[in-house]
Design an enzyme around this catalytic site. Sequence first.
Site, short mmCIF file in Angstrom:
data_model
loop_
_atom_site.label_atom_id
_atom_site.label_comp_id
_atom_site.label_asym_id
_atom_site.label_seq_id
_atom_site.Cartn_x
_atom_site.Cartn_y
_atom_site.Cartn_z
N TRP A 6 0.81 -1.22 0.00
CA TRP A 6 0.00 0.00 0.00
C TRP A 6 0.85 1.27 0.00
CZ3 TRP A 6 -4.38 -0.65 -2.05
CH2 TRP A 6 -5.12 -1.82 -1.84
N ASP A 59 -1.54 6.59 6.32
CA ASP A 59 -2.65 5.75 5.88
C ASP A 59 -2.92 4.76 7.01
OD1 ASP A 59 -4.32 3.85 4.78
OD2 ASP A 59 -3.07 3.42 3.02
N LYS A 102 -12.18 -1.60 6.06
CA LYS A 102 -11.35 -2.57 6.76
C LYS A 102 -11.85 -2.71 8.20
CE LYS A 102 -9.19 -2.72 3.00
NZ LYS A 102 -7.95 -2.11 2.58
C1 LIG Z 1 -7.46 -1.44 1.42
C2 LIG Z 1 -6.42 -0.44 1.59
C3 LIG Z 1 -6.29 0.64 0.71
C4 LIG Z 1 -7.19 0.83 -0.49
O1 LIG Z 1 -8.50 1.09 -0.11
P1 LIG Z 1 -9.64 1.36 -1.19
O2 LIG Z 1 -10.76 1.87 -0.36
O3 LIG Z 1 -9.94 0.05 -1.84
O4 LIG Z 1 -9.15 2.36 -2.14
C5 LIG Z 1 -5.29 1.55 0.96
N1 LIG Z 1 -4.46 1.43 2.01
C6 LIG Z 1 -4.56 0.40 2.87
C7 LIG Z 1 -3.62 0.31 4.02
C8 LIG Z 1 -5.54 -0.57 2.69
O5 LIG Z 1 -5.63 -1.59 3.55
#
Ligand SMILES: *Cc1c(COP(=O)(O)O)cnc(C)c1O
Length: 360
Positions: free
Chosen positions: A101, A171, A195
């Site tokens: 990511w 993030d 998540k």
């Molecule tokens: C799932 C995830 C993303 C992407 O998320 P989307 O909503 O599908 O764009 C980005 N960063 C992390 C750490 C993730 O787990």
Amino acid sequence: MARVFNFSAGPAMMPLPVLEEIAKEVVDYRGCGMSVMEMSHRSKVYQQIIDEAEADLRDLMNIPDNYKVLFVQGGATLEFAMIPMNLMKNGVADYIVTGAWSKKAASEAKKYGKVNVIASSEDKNYSYIPDVSDLPIDDDADYVYICENETIHGTTYAELPNTKGKILVADQSSMFLSKPVDVTKYGLIYGGVQKNVGPAGLAIVIIREDLIREDLPDFVPTYCRFDTHAKNGSMYNTPNCWAIYVCGKVFKYLKSLGGLSAMDEINKKKAAILYDFLDSSKLFKGTVEKKYRSLMNVPFVTGDADKDAAVVAATKAAGFDNLKGHRSVGGLRASIYNAMPIEGVQALVDFLKKYEAENA
Ligand SMILES: *Cc1c(COP(=O)(O)O)cnc(C)c1O
């Protein structure tokens, strides 16, 4: 009704009491004669839903008044672009690459300016977090970027990087609301909510007010400007009304459980059950250096792809869903977010122990 223990990395399990409450309100939201899906986002009823969601989130995370909370569509992925578009003033940013990511975020940012990868754990397939105590921070860097919990590789930071005075951007998608965080240490925190919180298609951005700029280049789409969302209370256009409503329910539910310190306690206990088993197992082993193990995403392998596949099939047959590891790590991955009950993790470990004994 039969619910499985769902170990999906995302979209992921939601708390059952929240699902049941939503089910009750889905046809007629509190006497409105319509569901939240059908109501105007400009209505008083909806304004109260979004206001309460923001207030409860502020309360849960102890967000200071000089930070804005923005509800933005496009998931976490759109933030990979919005962050450089909005925060690159000098046109330079430092990225720490610790997994899939942060790697994606860094390559997206390259479209908008100079990206320095100031540390990486790619040499060992992202199984650890590099030393971040004394990094070669660029004098011109507009921010330092991390993915604080790598969902695919299962790592998390033991300590935040020393950014030498630069803004930290994180993030937190796969650890959002899993434990208390000190918001003042960050310039910007964001996460896709599917998540650890709610339905997909929504990102929550927590940004220090002074970082919201108006002097942006013309090419930046109106929707992608943080000031657009800040000035319009996250309702410049029709927001993801449904996801915001569901997240609001989850915020209230987490508060009823005792907030983020309580979640942290439960999450530590849950993860320990699984890691203790992996450390004592002869068949399975965790793929991450102990110090950097995620409490949310636990990858593990047998060391043999065929054996891994057989275990995944056996777990599925026994009612444990979505344990197949990401192809870049292989093996298995158990995502054990807030909504995964401790009984689910215990049942999985009991199953794996029995499986190991029978397949020794
Ligand atoms: C799932 C995830 C993303 C992407 O998320 P989307 O909503 O599908 O764009 C980005 N960063 C992390 C750490 C993730 O787990």
